[in-house]
Write a protein that holds these residues in place. Sequence first.
Motif, PDB file in Angstrom:
ATOM      1  N   LYS A 119     -51.831  59.714  46.985  1.00  0.00           N
ATOM      2  CA  LYS A 119     -50.984  59.500  45.807  1.00  0.00           C
ATOM      3  C   LYS A 119     -50.459  58.074  45.731  1.00  0.00           C
ATOM      4  CE  LYS A 119     -46.455  60.992  47.602  1.00  0.00           C
ATOM      5  NZ  LYS A 119     -45.332  61.944  47.441  1.00  0.00           N
ATOM      6  N   ASN A 120     -50.246  57.408  46.880  1.00  0.00           N
ATOM      7  CA  ASN A 120     -49.783  56.017  46.843  1.00  0.00           C
ATOM      8  C   ASN A 120     -50.866  55.090  46.297  1.00  0.00           C
ATOM      9  OD1 ASN A 120     -47.333  56.796  47.869  1.00  0.00           O
ATOM     10  ND2 ASN A 120     -47.772  56.161  49.973  1.00  0.00           N
ATOM     11  N   ALA A 121     -52.124  55.351  46.694  1.00  0.00           N
ATOM     12  CA  ALA A 121     -53.238  54.562  46.161  1.00  0.00           C
ATOM     13  C   ALA A 121     -53.386  54.809  44.659  1.00  0.00           C
ATOM     14  CB  ALA A 121     -54.533  54.927  46.887  1.00  0.00           C
ATOM     15  N   GLN A 122     -53.169  56.059  44.240  1.00  0.00           N
ATOM     16  CA  GLN A 122     -53.275  56.379  42.819  1.00  0.00           C
ATOM     17  C   GLN A 122     -52.163  55.713  42.018  1.00  0.00           C
ATOM     18  OE1 GLN A 122     -52.610  60.512  41.464  1.00  0.00           O
ATOM     19  NE2 GLN A 122     -54.630  60.375  40.515  1.00  0.00           N
ATOM     20  N   ALA A 123     -50.949  55.708  42.560  1.00  0.00           N
ATOM     21  CA  ALA A 123     -49.834  55.051  41.877  1.00  0.00           C
ATOM     22  C   ALA A 123     -50.075  53.543  41.788  1.00  0.00           C
ATOM     23  CB  ALA A 123     -48.527  55.331  42.618  1.00  0.00           C
ATOM     24  N   ALA A 124     -50.605  52.952  42.877  1.00  0.00           N
ATOM     25  CA  ALA A 124     -50.904  51.522  42.877  1.00  0.00           C
ATOM     26  C   ALA A 124     -51.998  51.194  41.862  1.00  0.00           C
ATOM     27  CB  ALA A 124     -51.347  51.084  44.275  1.00  0.00           C
ATOM     28  N   ASN A 125     -53.005  52.058  41.786  1.00  0.00           N
ATOM     29  CA  ASN A 125     -54.071  51.876  40.803  1.00  0.00           C
ATOM     30  C   ASN A 125     -53.508  51.858  39.392  1.00  0.00           C
ATOM     31  OD1 ASN A 125     -57.138  52.238  39.986  1.00  0.00           O
ATOM     32  ND2 ASN A 125     -56.004  53.779  38.836  1.00  0.00           N
ATOM     33  N   GLN A 126     -52.546  52.757  39.119  1.00  0.00           N
ATOM     34  CA  GLN A 126     -51.983  52.828  37.781  1.00  0.00           C
ATOM     35  C   GLN A 126     -51.164  51.580  37.449  1.00  0.00           C
ATOM     36  OE1 GLN A 126     -52.863  54.965  35.608  1.00  0.00           O
ATOM     37  NE2 GLN A 126     -51.570  54.123  33.994  1.00  0.00           N
ATOM     38  N   ILE A 127     -50.464  51.050  38.432  1.00  0.00           N
ATOM     39  CA  ILE A 127     -49.688  49.824  38.216  1.00  0.00           C
ATOM     40  C   ILE A 127     -50.615  48.666  37.863  1.00  0.00           C
ATOM     41  CG2 ILE A 127     -48.301  48.058  39.391  1.00  0.00           C
ATOM     42  CD1 ILE A 127     -46.969  50.354  40.956  1.00  0.00           C
ATOM     43  N   ALA A 128     -51.645  48.472  38.677  1.00  0.00           N
ATOM     44  CA  ALA A 128     -52.578  47.366  38.443  1.00  0.00           C
ATOM     45  C   ALA A 128     -53.333  47.553  37.126  1.00  0.00           C
ATOM     46  CB  ALA A 128     -53.563  47.265  39.610  1.00  0.00           C
ATOM     47  N   LEU A 129     -53.729  48.805  36.850  1.00  0.00           N
ATOM     48  CA  LEU A 129     -54.463  49.075  35.620  1.00  0.00           C
ATOM     49  C   LEU A 129     -53.584  48.838  34.386  1.00  0.00           C
ATOM     50  CD1 LEU A 129     -57.135  50.027  34.435  1.00  0.00           C
ATOM     51  CD2 LEU A 129     -56.311  52.393  34.636  1.00  0.00           C
ATOM     52  N   SER A 130     -52.305  49.179  34.496  1.00  0.00           N
ATOM     53  CA  SER A 130     -51.381  48.960  33.383  1.00  0.00           C
ATOM     54  C   SER A 130     -51.263  47.477  33.059  1.00  0.00           C
ATOM     55  CB  SER A 130     -49.995  49.530  33.722  1.00  0.00           C
ATOM     56  OG  SER A 130     -50.046  50.926  33.893  1.00  0.00           O
ATOM     57  N   LEU A 131     -51.118  46.656  34.085  1.00  0.00           N
ATOM     58  CA  LEU A 131     -50.976  45.217  33.876  1.00  0.00           C
ATOM     59  C   LEU A 131     -52.277  44.602  33.354  1.00  0.00           C
ATOM     60  CD1 LEU A 131     -48.946  44.430  37.121  1.00  0.00           C
ATOM     61  CD2 LEU A 131     -48.105  44.219  34.770  1.00  0.00           C
ATOM     62  N   ALA A 132     -53.403  45.029  33.914  1.00  0.00           N
ATOM     63  CA  ALA A 132     -54.693  44.501  33.459  1.00  0.00           C
ATOM     64  C   ALA A 132     -54.985  44.916  32.020  1.00  0.00           C
ATOM     65  CB  ALA A 132     -55.809  44.983  34.385  1.00  0.00           C
ATOM     66  N   THR A 133     -54.527  46.118  31.644  1.00  0.00           N
ATOM     67  CA  THR A 133     -54.752  46.603  30.292  1.00  0.00           C
ATOM     68  C   THR A 133     -53.987  45.778  29.271  1.00  0.00           C
ATOM     69  OG1 THR A 133     -55.114  48.857  31.106  1.00  0.00           O
ATOM     70  CG2 THR A 133     -54.595  48.613  28.774  1.00  0.00           C
ATOM     71  N   VAL A 134     -52.775  45.353  29.623  1.00  0.00           N
ATOM     72  CA  VAL A 134     -51.978  44.525  28.710  1.00  0.00           C
ATOM     73  C   VAL A 134     -52.719  43.233  28.391  1.00  0.00           C
ATOM     74  CG1 VAL A 134     -49.878  43.150  28.458  1.00  0.00           C
ATOM     75  CG2 VAL A 134     -49.741  45.464  29.361  1.00  0.00           C
ATOM     76  N   THR A 135     -53.229  42.561  29.391  1.00  0.00           N
ATOM     77  CA  THR A 135     -53.950  41.303  29.151  1.00  0.00           C
ATOM     78  C   THR A 135     -55.263  41.559  28.419  1.00  0.00           C
ATOM     79  OG1 THR A 135     -54.999  41.403  31.347  1.00  0.00           O
ATOM     80  CG2 THR A 135     -52.923  40.212  31.172  1.00  0.00           C
ATOM     81  N   PHE A 136     -55.910  42.696  28.721  1.00  0.00           N
ATOM     82  CA  PHE A 136     -57.164  43.024  28.047  1.00  0.00           C
ATOM     83  C   PHE A 136     -56.945  43.250  26.552  1.00  0.00           C
ATOM     84  CE2 PHE A 136     -59.915  46.456  26.416  1.00  0.00           C
ATOM     85  CZ  PHE A 136     -61.131  45.800  26.462  1.00  0.00           C
ATOM     86  N   MET A 137     -55.766  43.712  26.159  1.00  0.00           N
ATOM     87  CA  MET A 137     -55.521  44.011  24.754  1.00  0.00           C
ATOM     88  C   MET A 137     -55.612  42.770  23.862  1.00  0.00           C
ATOM     89  SD  MET A 137     -55.311  47.168  24.091  1.00  0.00           S
ATOM     90  CE  MET A 137     -56.539  47.462  25.346  1.00  0.00           C
TER      91      MET A 137
END
Length: 444
Positions: free
Chosen positions: A246-264
């Motif tokens: 679950k910690n790896a999954q939470a970390a994945n979501q944090i990084a994905l959230s930030l990368a998604t903002v720039t991708f937009m």
Amino acid sequence: MVGHTLIAIVDNIMVGKLGAAELAAVSLGNSFIFVAMSFGIGFSTAITPLVAQNDAKKNVEGVRNAFHHGLILCSIMGVFLFGVVYFCKPLMKLMGQPQEVVDLAAPFVDLVAFSLISVLVFQGYKQFADGMSKTKYSMYAIIVANVVHFVVNFFLIYGIWFFPKLGILGAAIGTLTSRIIMIVTMHIMLRRDEDLSPYFSGFSLMNLQKTLVKKIFEIGLPSSLIMFFEVVLFTSAVWLTGAIGKNAQAANQIALSLATVTFMFASGLSVTAMIRVGNQKGLENYEYLKTVARSIFLLTLILEVFFAIVLVIFHNVLPHIFLENNNPDKLVENTEVIGIASQLLLVAALFQISDGIQAVVLGALRGLQDVKVPAVITFVSYWIIGFPICVYLGLHTDLKAVGVWIGLFSALTAACLMLFFRFERLTDRLKRNHEQKINTNTEI
């Protein structure tokens, strides 16, 4: 496009304050929703090139028909996708996810899945307005939606004032409410625009034309598959990291959230490419079409290099935004999540460039109404090349979550290169055929 993504980002930040399990639950729930939403949004993109092409030709009836047919089909698609997500919800239990996370995610999915109907209706309006080069209205609507979303989240997630403390269920209610407000705002603004209001007349389910419905499906379904292939790949990263922990999954979501903002930002430029390339296709000006497209590609490259530098510089700082740093009971857990997320952001910095360019090239190809070959290219890039690397490096090496993201980088780079060569080859052929047609007519 950033505003559209911020709804999920705000959920992650506000729910993340409750703990890693809650953040992982929202991540898992949104992964289901986002797969369906991406399919629907991909389908809706068929409206924009048809509207843009007819607008360039000053074909009012053609624009009206594309808008009406697109809005009706998007509404039907929204209802269909809600049903699919609702009945596929039990799959979460079969995917090796932590039981605590699945139990928290289930009620969240129910409400947010219902909001898919609102999202697809909004997309029908948005793609029409985009095709008419009226992109500001969707921006205004999403700003209103984000304000409403934040306010509802604030009161219902934490139980402020006399409101009940609903946790992630409060976030789901905030998302649903904001998306309904988004449609209402968009409809009112478009009806009040003097240039657009004429296109709202003559709206009837009885006037559907088989040929236009077929045309929208011919463009929309491959476009849906293109987005589906990419989003499911990124969703698989959520599931793979969930299998790691679950910690790896939470970390994945944090990084994905930030990368998604720039991708937009690249996603917004992709819409620009689709509109302007669609305009030039309508005018059959293929030389200028290539100039427009390459200008957008260059601008995207500059932006994504800038964002990559920002992520590298602040990779140790940005993850702290998503977690409660003053809670001693969660200190060890949060420290591990932040450590993993900061490593993932370094990989994200690398694939910013590939991801951005492949997005705008796809937009340009949609403007040309070329979607079938790109669908094959994206499938090969994401699932023949990228996914096996994600699985091997993530589950069978010590790289774990970082290995999953290296797989994502490989997929995006392959897609970027193949799509760019497809665009160059196709536009050269269109230009050559158009010149031959002109020469033939001149000789006659």
